[in-house]
Design a protein around this motif. Structure first.
Motif, PDB file in Angstrom:
ATOM      1  N   ARG A  10       0.821  -1.400   0.121  1.00 11.59           N
ATOM      2  CA  ARG A  10      -0.031   0.073  -0.174  1.00 11.59           C
ATOM      3  C   ARG A  10       1.000   1.215  -0.061  1.00 11.59           C
ATOM      4  O   ARG A  10       0.590   2.252  -0.539  1.00 11.59           O
ATOM      5  CB  ARG A  10      -0.975  -0.090   1.249  1.00 11.59           C
ATOM      6  CG  ARG A  10      -2.015  -1.203   1.168  1.00 11.59           C
ATOM      7  CD  ARG A  10      -3.220  -0.724   2.209  1.00 11.59           C
ATOM      8  NE  ARG A  10      -2.696  -0.698   3.617  1.00 11.59           N
ATOM      9  CZ  ARG A  10      -2.653  -2.016   4.372  1.00 11.59           C
ATOM     10  NH1 ARG A  10      -3.121  -2.950   3.606  1.00 11.59           N
ATOM     11  NH2 ARG A  10      -2.205  -1.842   5.564  1.00 11.59           N
ATOM     12  N   SER A  11       2.088   1.223   0.464  1.00  7.30           N
ATOM     13  CA  SER A  11       2.819   2.535   0.822  1.00  7.30           C
ATOM     14  C   SER A  11       3.855   2.609  -0.400  1.00  7.30           C
ATOM     15  O   SER A  11       4.462   3.471  -0.412  1.00  7.30           O
ATOM     16  CB  SER A  11       3.779   2.362   2.042  1.00  7.30           C
ATOM     17  OG  SER A  11       4.584   1.370   2.118  1.00  7.30           O
ATOM     18  N   ALA A 193       2.889   3.186  -7.544  1.00 11.20           N
ATOM     19  CA  ALA A 193       2.399   4.109  -6.409  1.00 11.20           C
ATOM     20  C   ALA A 193       2.461   5.504  -6.467  1.00 11.20           C
ATOM     21  O   ALA A 193       2.296   6.169  -5.907  1.00 11.20           O
ATOM     22  CB  ALA A 193       3.251   3.543  -5.223  1.00 11.20           C
ATOM     23  N   PHE A 194       3.619   5.805  -7.711  1.00 10.63           N
ATOM     24  CA  PHE A 194       3.797   7.168  -8.210  1.00 10.63           C
ATOM     25  C   PHE A 194       3.299   7.561  -9.335  1.00 10.63           C
ATOM     26  O   PHE A 194       2.690   8.682  -9.322  1.00 10.63           O
ATOM     27  CB  PHE A 194       5.428   7.283  -7.906  1.00 10.63           C
ATOM     28  CG  PHE A 194       6.135   6.991  -6.805  1.00 10.63           C
ATOM     29  CD1 PHE A 194       6.336   8.031  -5.850  1.00 10.63           C
ATOM     30  CD2 PHE A 194       6.630   5.790  -6.515  1.00 10.63           C
ATOM     31  CE1 PHE A 194       7.070   7.666  -4.745  1.00 10.63           C
ATOM     32  CE2 PHE A 194       7.158   5.401  -5.011  1.00 10.63           C
ATOM     33  CZ  PHE A 194       7.179   6.331  -4.203  1.00 10.63           C
ATOM     34  N   PRO A 197       3.456   2.766 -14.918  1.00  6.59           N
ATOM     35  CA  PRO A 197       4.591   2.340 -15.243  1.00  6.59           C
ATOM     36  C   PRO A 197       5.012   2.587 -16.732  1.00  6.59           C
ATOM     37  O   PRO A 197       6.144   2.817 -16.933  1.00  6.59           O
ATOM     38  CB  PRO A 197       4.699   0.555 -14.945  1.00  6.59           C
ATOM     39  CG  PRO A 197       3.525   0.701 -13.808  1.00  6.59           C
ATOM     40  CD  PRO A 197       2.501   1.820 -13.949  1.00  6.59           C
ATOM     41  N   ILE A 198       4.045   2.514 -17.666  1.00  5.63           N
ATOM     42  CA  ILE A 198       4.250   2.816 -18.938  1.00  5.63           C
ATOM     43  C   ILE A 198       4.693   4.246 -19.033  1.00  5.63           C
ATOM     44  O   ILE A 198       5.634   4.266 -20.009  1.00  5.63           O
ATOM     45  CB  ILE A 198       2.966   2.362 -19.905  1.00  5.63           C
ATOM     46  CG1 ILE A 198       3.225   2.401 -21.295  1.00  5.63           C
ATOM     47  CG2 ILE A 198       1.801   3.442 -19.380  1.00  5.63           C
ATOM     48  CD1 ILE A 198       4.306   1.298 -21.656  1.00  5.63           C
ATOM     49  N   SER A 199       4.254   5.009 -18.485  1.00  6.78           N
ATOM     50  CA  SER A 199       4.684   6.563 -18.659  1.00  6.78           C
ATOM     51  C   SER A 199       6.356   6.824 -18.168  1.00  6.78           C
ATOM     52  O   SER A 199       6.741   7.404 -18.846  1.00  6.78           O
ATOM     53  CB  SER A 199       3.841   7.450 -17.763  1.00  6.78           C
ATOM     54  OG  SER A 199       2.450   7.318 -18.119  1.00  6.78           O
ATOM     55  N   ILE A 200       6.804   5.932 -17.219  1.00  7.47           N
ATOM     56  CA  ILE A 200       8.083   5.900 -16.811  1.00  7.47           C
ATOM     57  C   ILE A 200       8.851   5.328 -18.210  1.00  7.47           C
ATOM     58  O   ILE A 200       9.971   5.677 -18.653  1.00  7.47           O
ATOM     59  CB  ILE A 200       8.517   5.519 -15.656  1.00  7.47           C
ATOM     60  CG1 ILE A 200       7.652   6.291 -14.515  1.00  7.47           C
ATOM     61  CG2 ILE A 200       9.881   5.342 -15.308  1.00  7.47           C
ATOM     62  CD1 ILE A 200       7.680   5.661 -13.036  1.00  7.47           C
TER      63      ILE A 200
END
Length: 203
Positions: A10-11, A193-194, A197-200
């Motif tokens: 979760r974190s 969580a941030f 993933p595809i954007s990064i």
């Protein structure tokens, strides 16, 4: 183990401490394992005391490597794996086998003077922190090595500083260690969580 992972999910962070270091080398270290697009990985390991504090003469820390691994999508992963000393002990061993001197700024002799002798560690010498001598920012390398020692040693309950068990033949076993064995810490930051993933990966 389970609750920790659920809370960590979760974190966005997963951490683990472990003591049987040699078994991990035999299986391959997690930071160098096949990258996952869902996680950025990190690893900190402390080592036998061969490194002196900046402007010091007594060996207090190991080469204490740090590793980070970032997925690269359709490109190779980005892996940063570095010691926090000016050179890894293995570099001196290679130079000794070849009969070659080592560069100035890697090591000190037992009197605290710069040495270019590849066998200097066997004679009571020491490695310098990353950044080399004090005027060249060696205090920054020693600070990084201390962080690795705190995370992988103190936090895990292993030995730390000069009490890390030796894995080189010329160091004695420390007396009255405050912990057990050699420690390390592994972590994984969940990318989603941030950001997606595809954007990064596209960046």
């Amino acid at each position: 183990h389970g609750p920790r992972h659920q809370k960590s999910s979760r974190s966005g962070f997963i951490g683990r401490h472990s003591i049987p270091f040699q078994s991990l080398w035999n299986r391959g270290l997690p930071c160098h394992a096949r990258p996952s697009p869902q996680y950025d990985r990190m690893e900190y390991d402390h080592a036998s005391p061969l490194v002196v504090p900046t402007r010091g003469r007594e060996r207090m820390l190991g080469t204490n490597p740090m590793c980070w691994a970032f997925p690269g999508g359709r490109y190779p992963a980005i892996v940063v794996d570095t010691a926090t000393s000016a050179a890894a002990n293995g570099k001196l061993e290679i130079a000794e086998r070849k009969g070659e001197p080592i560069p100035e700024g890697w090591a000190l002799d037992p009197m605290g003077e710069i040495s270019t002798q590849a066998h200097v560690l066997r004679e009571g010498g020491s490695l310098l922190p990353l950044g080399s001598v004090g005027k060249q920012a060696g205090h920054k390398g020693y600070a990084l090595g201390s962080v690795v020692d705190l995370l992988s040693g103190v936090l895990s309950g292993a030995g730390f500083g000069p009490w890390v068990p030796p894995f080189v033949s010329f160091l004695p076993m420390p007396e009255n260690p405050p912990g057990h064995g050699i420690g390390h810490i592994f972590g994984a930051i969940r990318v989603d969580a941030f950001r997606r993933p595809i954007s990064i990966l596209l960046q």
